[in-house]
Design an enzyme around this catalytic site. Structure first.
Site, PDB file in Angstrom:
ATOM      1  N   ARG A 143      24.986 -31.676  33.997  1.00 39.32           N
ATOM      2  CA  ARG A 143      26.422 -31.426  34.213  1.00 39.32           C
ATOM      3  C   ARG A 143      27.315 -32.240  33.282  1.00 39.32           C
ATOM      4  O   ARG A 143      28.501 -32.421  33.545  1.00 39.32           O
ATOM      5  CB  ARG A 143      26.820 -31.675  35.677  1.00 39.32           C
ATOM      6  CG  ARG A 143      26.022 -30.834  36.649  1.00 39.32           C
ATOM      7  CD  ARG A 143      26.717 -30.702  37.993  1.00 39.32           C
ATOM      8  NE  ARG A 143      25.934 -29.848  38.869  1.00 39.32           N
ATOM      9  CZ  ARG A 143      25.032 -30.300  39.732  1.00 39.32           C
ATOM     10  NH1 ARG A 143      24.839 -31.584  39.868  1.00 39.32           N
ATOM     11  NH2 ARG A 143      24.354 -29.454  40.460  1.00 39.32           N
ATOM     12  N   LYS A 165      35.496 -27.269  20.987  1.00 38.74           N
ATOM     13  CA  LYS A 165      34.996 -25.918  21.260  1.00 38.74           C
ATOM     14  C   LYS A 165      33.496 -25.911  21.008  1.00 38.74           C
ATOM     15  O   LYS A 165      33.050 -26.270  19.907  1.00 38.74           O
ATOM     16  CB  LYS A 165      35.666 -24.879  20.362  1.00 38.74           C
ATOM     17  CG  LYS A 165      37.038 -24.448  20.829  1.00 38.74           C
ATOM     18  CD  LYS A 165      37.535 -23.264  20.017  1.00 38.74           C
ATOM     19  CE  LYS A 165      38.906 -22.819  20.478  1.00 38.74           C
ATOM     20  NZ  LYS A 165      39.433 -21.712  19.637  1.00 38.74           N
ATOM     21  N   GLU A 207      38.100 -22.720   5.759  1.00 30.70           N
ATOM     22  CA  GLU A 207      38.766 -23.341   6.922  1.00 30.70           C
ATOM     23  C   GLU A 207      39.807 -24.360   6.462  1.00 30.70           C
ATOM     24  O   GLU A 207      40.708 -24.714   7.223  1.00 30.70           O
ATOM     25  CB  GLU A 207      37.725 -24.000   7.845  1.00 30.70           C
ATOM     26  CG  GLU A 207      36.672 -23.028   8.414  1.00 30.70           C
ATOM     27  CD  GLU A 207      37.177 -22.165   9.582  1.00 30.70           C
ATOM     28  OE1 GLU A 207      38.402 -22.012   9.756  1.00 30.70           O
ATOM     29  OE2 GLU A 207      36.311 -21.631  10.308  1.00 30.70           O
ATOM     30  N   LYS A 249      44.629 -30.275  12.479  1.00 32.13           N
ATOM     31  CA  LYS A 249      43.895 -29.797  13.662  1.00 32.13           C
ATOM     32  C   LYS A 249      44.165 -30.719  14.860  1.00 32.13           C
ATOM     33  O   LYS A 249      44.339 -30.251  15.991  1.00 32.13           O
ATOM     34  CB  LYS A 249      42.397 -29.691  13.371  1.00 32.13           C
ATOM     35  CG  LYS A 249      41.650 -29.140  14.587  1.00 32.13           C
ATOM     36  CD  LYS A 249      40.442 -28.327  14.301  1.00 32.13           C
ATOM     37  CE  LYS A 249      39.923 -27.718  15.603  1.00 32.13           C
ATOM     38  NZ  LYS A 249      38.684 -26.984  15.465  1.00 32.13           N
ATOM     39  N   GLU A 259      43.645 -23.864  24.363  1.00 27.74           N
ATOM     40  CA  GLU A 259      44.135 -22.619  23.767  1.00 27.74           C
ATOM     41  C   GLU A 259      44.912 -21.760  24.752  1.00 27.74           C
ATOM     42  O   GLU A 259      44.661 -20.563  24.903  1.00 27.74           O
ATOM     43  CB  GLU A 259      42.976 -21.831  23.142  1.00 27.74           C
ATOM     44  CG  GLU A 259      43.474 -20.855  22.074  1.00 27.74           C
ATOM     45  CD  GLU A 259      42.353 -20.268  21.229  1.00 27.74           C
ATOM     46  OE1 GLU A 259      41.598 -21.043  20.614  1.00 27.74           O
ATOM     47  OE2 GLU A 259      42.251 -19.037  21.175  1.00 27.74           O
ATOM     48  N   ARG A 263      47.050 -23.196  20.022  1.00 29.98           N
ATOM     49  CA  ARG A 263      45.764 -23.419  19.345  1.00 29.98           C
ATOM     50  C   ARG A 263      45.209 -22.154  18.696  1.00 29.98           C
ATOM     51  O   ARG A 263      44.439 -22.239  17.741  1.00 29.98           O
ATOM     52  CB  ARG A 263      44.742 -24.026  20.319  1.00 29.98           C
ATOM     53  CG  ARG A 263      43.426 -24.365  19.635  1.00 29.98           C
ATOM     54  CD  ARG A 263      42.499 -25.235  20.450  1.00 29.98           C
ATOM     55  NE  ARG A 263      41.248 -25.439  19.734  1.00 29.98           N
ATOM     56  CZ  ARG A 263      40.328 -26.316  20.070  1.00 29.98           C
ATOM     57  NH1 ARG A 263      40.511 -27.093  21.112  1.00 29.98           N
ATOM     58  NH2 ARG A 263      39.220 -26.422  19.359  1.00 29.98           N
ATOM     59  N   ASN A 267      42.830 -19.795  14.533  1.00 28.95           N
ATOM     60  CA  ASN A 267      41.939 -18.643  14.335  1.00 28.95           C
ATOM     61  C   ASN A 267      42.463 -17.668  13.297  1.00 28.95           C
ATOM     62  O   ASN A 267      42.040 -16.507  13.261  1.00 28.95           O
ATOM     63  CB  ASN A 267      41.725 -17.913  15.661  1.00 28.95           C
ATOM     64  CG  ASN A 267      40.576 -18.510  16.437  1.00 28.95           C
ATOM     65  OD1 ASN A 267      39.518 -18.792  15.873  1.00 28.95           O
ATOM     66  ND2 ASN A 267      40.781 -18.724  17.714  1.00 28.95           N
ATOM     67  N   HIS A 270      40.155 -15.180  11.656  1.00 31.83           N
ATOM     68  CA  HIS A 270      38.910 -15.143  12.427  1.00 31.83           C
ATOM     69  C   HIS A 270      38.710 -13.835  13.194  1.00 31.83           C
ATOM     70  O   HIS A 270      37.581 -13.477  13.503  1.00 31.83           O
ATOM     71  CB  HIS A 270      38.852 -16.317  13.404  1.00 31.83           C
ATOM     72  CG  HIS A 270      38.609 -17.645  12.747  1.00 31.83           C
ATOM     73  ND1 HIS A 270      39.447 -18.170  11.774  1.00 31.83           N
ATOM     74  CD2 HIS A 270      37.619 -18.566  12.908  1.00 31.83           C
ATOM     75  CE1 HIS A 270      38.992 -19.345  11.390  1.00 31.83           C
ATOM     76  NE2 HIS A 270      37.880 -19.610  12.050  1.00 31.83           N
ATOM     77  N   HIS A 274      35.245 -12.575  12.526  1.00 26.11           N
ATOM     78  CA  HIS A 274      34.188 -12.468  13.543  1.00 26.11           C
ATOM     79  C   HIS A 274      33.628 -11.049  13.593  1.00 26.11           C
ATOM     80  O   HIS A 274      32.422 -10.851  13.806  1.00 26.11           O
ATOM     81  CB  HIS A 274      34.730 -12.868  14.919  1.00 26.11           C
ATOM     82  CG  HIS A 274      34.904 -14.355  15.076  1.00 26.11           C
ATOM     83  ND1 HIS A 274      35.566 -14.912  16.149  1.00 26.11           N
ATOM     84  CD2 HIS A 274      34.519 -15.389  14.317  1.00 26.11           C
ATOM     85  CE1 HIS A 274      35.571 -16.230  16.030  1.00 26.11           C
ATOM     86  NE2 HIS A 274      34.937 -16.545  14.919  1.00 26.11           N
ATOM     87  N   HIS A 287      30.073 -17.764   7.998  1.00 28.22           N
ATOM     88  CA  HIS A 287      31.303 -17.768   8.803  1.00 28.22           C
ATOM     89  C   HIS A 287      32.536 -17.923   7.900  1.00 28.22           C
ATOM     90  O   HIS A 287      33.513 -17.169   8.014  1.00 28.22           O
ATOM     91  CB  HIS A 287      31.241 -18.907   9.818  1.00 28.22           C
ATOM     92  CG  HIS A 287      32.496 -19.080  10.619  1.00 28.22           C
ATOM     93  ND1 HIS A 287      32.873 -18.208  11.613  1.00 28.22           N
ATOM     94  CD2 HIS A 287      33.474 -20.025  10.559  1.00 28.22           C
ATOM     95  CE1 HIS A 287      34.025 -18.606  12.138  1.00 28.22           C
ATOM     96  NE2 HIS A 287      34.415 -19.710  11.519  1.00 28.22           N
TER      97      HIS A 287
END
Ligand code: NAD
Ligand code: GLY
Length: 392
Positions: A143, A165, A207, A249, A259, A263, A267, A270, A274, A287
């Site tokens: 956990r 993330k 990026e 960032k 987000e 935030r 992206n 992206h 993606h 990527h």
């Protein structure tokens, strides 16, 4: 948005980067009791002092892969020896295609096999793939256990290691299963970039480039002047690019960790990117390559919506090309190519009730998240894919 303060590397051996620690710079991620520093400098990875002050733990597990492990795991292991009685290493197979359940499970196998308790610290040594998987493993093992990001790609140093993330891919969509889980420390050793293949350097530059259009046009101007130096691995240029990217960032994540809104601007490129990655099959395009073409597609959509002029799109396209990245999207379907893009983009995490939310530029240095008519998106996809060959 709010306050945002203004040779072939493949031939180099890891010995060439075994330099003494130079004065490091620190960027703080300010998240209350989840705050942590990003340390940026050369020689940090192998310096025991870098890891002082972390939670005390008998055991540590270095998670790396079969490429990065042989280069850097020995040095990290030695640096961790004063801090942990037992330092274990697990090497995962290398590649985006392995960012999946089966490979994630190998981290849990290693943790349980070594009898690691809930104080064990995980160290993610590698690029974004290792970092995302290690973070997710740290979020869920017993956990939640502490973890440290030791990013060794440019992309991971300027983006994926920062902000918490974590995720694995699903065959139907990129980064679909994961958690927000912050590391205790990020260690950006700029020396590791010396062994990174040029194609991966370019992927990382994607990026970095994104931070200009969304937040800081002065930085975009600096990138235009320093792109060749960055691609050649110039230490001062890399140090500035990593530091400024992390500052931007940190400012965004500090205002919107999960987000809820702001935030999402990180992206930029992206949503299209993606779709390219999953449409072609994970690993076919890197990527950062998907993000490179995706930024051109998102900027073109912004222009078609009247948010920016053609000169801005041309300027961004030129910078993406100079970073060594594709500026046209690939065809991901031999039939209804735009339809396939749309179907994949509807799975994006920003989508709301099936409506795609794009990160668009609504003025140089400013981003907005909004929808666009399908017909217009189709036009943009076809215009931007026009020069690309049909995928095999
Ligand atoms: P990667 O992790 O696959 O690394 C790229 C390649 O470089 C790999 O083959 C790796 O083994 C190799 N490598 C790493 N460091 C090296 C070094 N110093 N020398 C030689 N080779 C080295 O790819 P990446 O570009 O680092 O990361 C991409 C991943 O990051 C994607 O899965 C993407 O979804 C994710 N990502 C996550 C976030 C986030 O916020 N969590 C942000 C951006 C990207
Ligand atoms: N890479 C996008 C984000 O961290 O939000």
């Amino acid at each position: 948005m709010q306050t945002l303060s203004p040779s072939s590397p493949e031939s180099r051996s890891p010995a060439a980067v075994a330099q003494p620690a130079a004065a490091a710079r620190t960027v703080a991620i300010d998240l209350g009791d989840r705050s942590y520093p990003i340390r940026i400098g050369t020689g940090l990875l192998g310096d025991a002092a870098t890891y002082a002050g972390l939670p005390r733990a008998t055991a540590a597990l270095i998670v790396t892969n079969t490429t990065v492990g042989p280069l850097y795991a020995g040095r990290l292991r030695a640096a961790l020896a004063p801090h942990h009685r037992d330092v274990h290493v697990v090497e995962l197979p290398d590649g985006e295609a392995y960012k999946d359940w089966a490979t994630l499970n190998r981290i849990f196998d290693a943790l349980l096999g070594h009898g690691c308790d809930r104080r064990t610290v995980l160290y993610a040594l590698g690029g974004g793939v290792v970092g995302d998987m290690t973070g997710f493993a740290a979020a869920s093992y017993m956990r939640g256990v502490p973890f440290v990001q030791v990013p060794t790609t440019l992309l991971a140093q300027v983006d994926s290691s920062v902000g918490g993330k974590t995720a694995i891919n699903h065959p139907l969509g990129k980064n679909m299963v994961g958690a927000f889980y912050q590391p205790h420390l990020v260690v950006c050793d700029l020396g590791t970039i010396a062994t990174l293949p040029p194609r991966e350097v370019s992927a990382g530059l994607a990026e970095i480039v994104k931070y200009g259009p969304i937040a800081d046009m002065a930085f975009m101007g600096w990138l235009e002047e320093n792109m060749e130096a960055l691609r050649a691995g110039d230490p001062a240029a890399l140090a500035h690019a990593v530091h400024r990217s992390c500052e931007i960032k940190a400012a965004v994540v500090g205002q919107d960790e999960r987000e809820a809104g702001l935030r999402a601007i990180l992206n930029f490129g992206h949503t299209f990117g993606h779709a390219i990655e999953s449409g072609l099959g994970y690993g076919a395009w890197l990527h950062g390559e998907g993000v490179g073409a995706g930024m051109v597609m998102a900027a073109t959509l912004s222009q078609r919506l009247g948010l920016v002029d053609a000169a801005f799109v041309d300027r961004l396209t030129a910078l993406v090309a100079r970073a060594g990245l594709p500026t046209a999207g690939p065809r991901i379907d031999a039939g209804d190519n735009a339809g396939r893009y749309l179907r994949l983009m509807r799975l994006d995490k920003k989508s709301e009730a099936g409506d795609i939310r794009f990160v668009l530029i609504d003025g140089p240095g400013r981003a907005v998240v909004r929808g666009a008519p399908d017909a217009l998106v189709r036009e943009v996809v076809e215009a931007c894919c026009a020069r690309a060959p049909v995928a095999a």
